[in-house]
Design an enzyme around this catalytic site. Structure first.
Site, PDB file in Angstrom:
ATOM      1  N   GLY A  47      -5.060  -7.107  14.384  1.00  0.00           N
ATOM      2  CA  GLY A  47      -3.652  -6.950  14.040  1.00  0.00           C
ATOM      3  C   GLY A  47      -3.308  -5.470  14.057  1.00  0.00           C
ATOM      4  N   GLN A  52       1.455   1.931  11.941  1.00  0.00           N
ATOM      5  CA  GLN A  52       0.129   2.465  12.283  1.00  0.00           C
ATOM      6  C   GLN A  52       0.119   3.270  13.583  1.00  0.00           C
ATOM      7  OE1 GLN A  52      -1.874  -1.561  11.628  1.00  0.00           O
ATOM      8  NE2 GLN A  52      -3.437  -0.148  10.886  1.00  0.00           N
ATOM      9  N   CYS A 108      -9.201  -2.141   8.027  1.00  0.00           N
ATOM     10  CA  CYS A 108      -7.913  -1.707   8.557  1.00  0.00           C
ATOM     11  C   CYS A 108      -8.162  -0.579   9.552  1.00  0.00           C
ATOM     12  CB  CYS A 108      -7.019  -1.228   7.415  1.00  0.00           C
ATOM     13  SG  CYS A 108      -5.402  -0.664   7.962  1.00  0.00           S
ATOM     14  N   LEU A 109      -7.496  -0.639  10.701  1.00  0.00           N
ATOM     15  CA  LEU A 109      -7.708   0.396  11.714  1.00  0.00           C
ATOM     16  C   LEU A 109      -7.304   1.778  11.211  1.00  0.00           C
ATOM     17  CD1 LEU A 109      -6.512  -1.504  14.924  1.00  0.00           C
ATOM     18  CD2 LEU A 109      -8.864  -1.078  14.175  1.00  0.00           C
ATOM     19  N   HIS A 150      -1.685  -9.106   5.720  1.00  0.00           N
ATOM     20  CA  HIS A 150      -2.160  -7.717   5.801  1.00  0.00           C
ATOM     21  C   HIS A 150      -1.175  -6.871   6.612  1.00  0.00           C
ATOM     22  CE1 HIS A 150      -5.551  -4.666   6.389  1.00  0.00           C
ATOM     23  NE2 HIS A 150      -4.649  -4.294   7.282  1.00  0.00           N
ATOM     24  N   GLU A 151      -0.738  -7.382   7.776  1.00  0.00           N
ATOM     25  CA  GLU A 151       0.182  -6.610   8.630  1.00  0.00           C
ATOM     26  C   GLU A 151       1.566  -6.499   7.988  1.00  0.00           C
ATOM     27  OE1 GLU A 151      -1.213  -4.978  10.866  1.00  0.00           O
ATOM     28  OE2 GLU A 151      -3.069  -6.124  10.783  1.00  0.00           O
ATOM     29  N   HIS A 154       1.760  -3.741   5.657  1.00  0.00           N
ATOM     30  CA  HIS A 154       1.966  -2.443   6.317  1.00  0.00           C
ATOM     31  C   HIS A 154       3.461  -2.126   6.431  1.00  0.00           C
ATOM     32  CE1 HIS A 154      -1.913  -0.852   7.491  1.00  0.00           C
ATOM     33  NE2 HIS A 154      -2.296  -1.994   8.016  1.00  0.00           N
TER      34      HIS A 154
HETATM   35 NI    NI Z   1      -4.257  -2.553   8.432  1.00  0.00          NI
END
Ligand code: NI
Length: 199
Positions: A47, A52, A108-109, A150-151, A154
């Site tokens: 995701g 991000q 998380c990236l 999760h997304e 963000h």
């Molecule tokens: Ni994340």
């Protein structure tokens, strides 16, 4: 085009994202979505939310495939597998989060190398526009629901590390500070607030 992924510590990750304008040129939107998928796959994520890549707009992409695909030999008799979902979500609104809370080690990236147990509701209903700006209201559960939650966080300026206990946060504080300065191993392009602007 592969974007640099913004690391924890950048204010854009703490910003509540704004709705994507209805008159955004479809070609520009398609390009942005394609670039976000490319960036997500390059970083081996499931995701990726627009903040991000430094854009505080309400858009995220997801491909739950790697999280739900099970090798044939690991598959239990009669096991019902979750269907992979690959999709872009525009201007999403969380309609409901219900069902049992369950824990999973999330990553998380934007926070490479950190994985922690996060509890979330099992079932959600999300209203969103697809990549053609068609509105849907749809129920999700399992891993897809978790990735969406999760997304979605963000877009609200929330990272999974914000959801940990005060004790856990204290333990992670130094590590997260180092990540924000770029003192972390990562195998995809990143941008660190502590290092100044560069792509
Ligand atoms: Ni994340």
């Amino acid at each position: 085009m592969i974007y640099s992924i913004v690391a924890i510590g950048d204010p854009v990750l703490k910003t509540k994202a704004k709705n994507l304008a209805p008159d955004l040129a479809p070609a520009d939107l398609q390009q942005l979505i394609a670039d976000m998928f490319e960036t997500m796959y390059y970083a081996h994520g499931v995701g990726l939310a627009a903040p991000q890549i430094g854009k505080a707009v309400r858009l995220f992409v997801m491909d739950s495939g790697p999280m739900v695909e099970v090798d044939e030999e690991d598959r239990e008799e009669g096991e019902v597998l979750e269907a992979p979902i690959k999709r872009a979500f525009i201007n999403p609104v969380m309609v409901s989060e219900t069902g049992e809370m369950w824990g999973f080690e999330e990553g998380c990236l934007s926070i490479p190398g950190v994985r922690e147990l996060v509890n979330r509701n099992a079932d959600i209903v999300l209203r969103y526009e697809d990549e053609n700006r068609q509105v849907h209201e749809e129920a999700f559960s399992g891993m897809a629901a978790r990735i969406i939650q999760h997304e979605y966080d963000h877009l609200e300026g929330v990272l999974f590390t914000d959801k940990l206990s005060a004790f856990k946060k204290q333990l992670l504080k130094g590590k997260l500070a180092r990540i924000s300065k770029g003192d972390v191993k990562h195998d995809y392009r990143m941008r660190f607030a502590g290092e100044g602007k560069r792509r």
